[in-house]
Design an enzyme around this catalytic site. Structure first.
Site, short mmCIF file in Angstrom:
data_model
loop_
_atom_site.label_atom_id
_atom_site.label_comp_id
_atom_site.label_asym_id
_atom_site.label_seq_id
_atom_site.Cartn_x
_atom_site.Cartn_y
_atom_site.Cartn_z
CE LYS A 194 80.57 -6.19 -34.64
NZ LYS A 194 80.63 -7.64 -34.37
CD GLU A 209 83.82 -9.66 -28.61
OE1 GLU A 209 84.77 -9.16 -29.23
OE2 GLU A 209 82.67 -9.76 -29.07
#
Length: 302
Positions: A159, A23
């Protein structure tokens, strides 16, 4: 969908050389210049050292680009006006002719259409905790894209700021296989384990490649989440992270920060409150995921 390829990636696709997608949000929004360029170069180096070709994906001046040349990487890293693009944002970015950084969702979407089966990232998005001040049931587009795009995403779980049990439940509801690599519990990004048991795991990269290949051959349409924990030497304890996250959440709620702005604010606050420790962990886990992704891509190519 028209894609622009770097010469290296085009040659690798032509010759069946293993490729790992990367990414670009981590470059434009994750670290400041020149640290972001250093990270990008380290990621590409570790992928090459483990037998694969890196393909960083981004929107460069209105073109979907798979594999960045040095000038494109520097443009992405140094520009102060890079649009963060999930899948929903791609058409507008292309029509506007802007430079955009891809998220987990949009990188997966583009990688699949480029014929790339493995993608390495830091951690995926997921379900936000209600106490963060999220407006309703805030669920990352990463989870939906995993359910409909046939790419194996190697990540250190989700996360730490997220509701990890709810994130796993949504992945189960979306029929996304979640496989641990050298762990039987769901990693918690900065920490090696959330304590949540995974439905399947393996410590053998060859078996992992067989699982990925078999899943993609089944044609269900969904991708896979490969959970690869942060190296032990770099990991933080759960208590350390919980304390930091609570402090960052209080700040965000106090400032009325919600929606798409919430995650980057909290991650930035964690870095500040930990005096840079969380960024060091982010770097270590990203490189580790790149290594495992390259090994996986190499096994799949064989």
């Amino acid at each position: 969908m028209k894609l622009s390829y770097s010469a290296e990636v085009a040659e690798a696709l032509k010759n069946g050389v293993p490729i790992v997608a990367l990414e670009s949000t981590i470059i434009s929004h994750g670290f400041p210049y020149p640290k972001n360029v250093e990270l990008a170069e380290e990621m590409e180096t570790i992928i090459r050292e483990n037998g694969a070709i890196p393909a960083t994906i981004a929107i460069i001046r209105g073109k979907i680009t798979v594999g960045l040349e040095l000038e494109e990487l520097l443009h992405l890293a140094k520009s102060g006006d890079v649009r963060k693009c999930s899948v929903r944002d791609l058409s507008m970015a292309l029509v506007d002719g802007v430079t955009g950084a891809t998220t987990v969702a949009s990188t997966s979407f583009i990688a699949a259409r480029a014929g790339i089966r493995v993608f390495a990232t830091g951690g995926i998005g997921g379900v936000h905790k209600a106490e963060e001040g999220a407006n309703g049931f805030d669920v990352s587009a990463d989870l939906l894209e995993l359910s409909r795009t046939g790419v194996a995403v190697v990540a250190a779980g989700a996360k730490s700021i997220l509701d990890l049990p709810a994130t796993l439940e949504v992945l189960e509801s979306f029929s996304v296989p979640v496989i641990g690599y050298q762990t039987d519990t769901f990693p918690a990004f900065h920490c090696r384990s959330s304590g949540l048991k995974l439905p399947a795991w393996t410590d053998n990269i060859g078996k992992l490649a067989d699982i990925v290949d078999t899943h993609l051959q089944l044609g269900s349409g969904s991708g896979m989440l490969i959970c690869n924990p942060v190296p032990e030497a770099a990991a933080m304890t759960n208590d350390e992270v919980d304390e930091l996250v609570m402090a960052a959440q209080r700040e965000a709620v106090g400032k009325g920060i919600k929606g798409a702005a919430l995650t980057p604010y909290i991650l930035g606050a964690l870095d500040r409150l930990s005096k840079g420790r969380t960024s060091e962990v982010n770097l270590a886990l990203a490189l580790n995921n790149g290594k495992v992704a390259a090994e996986l891509a190499s096994c799949l190519a064989r």
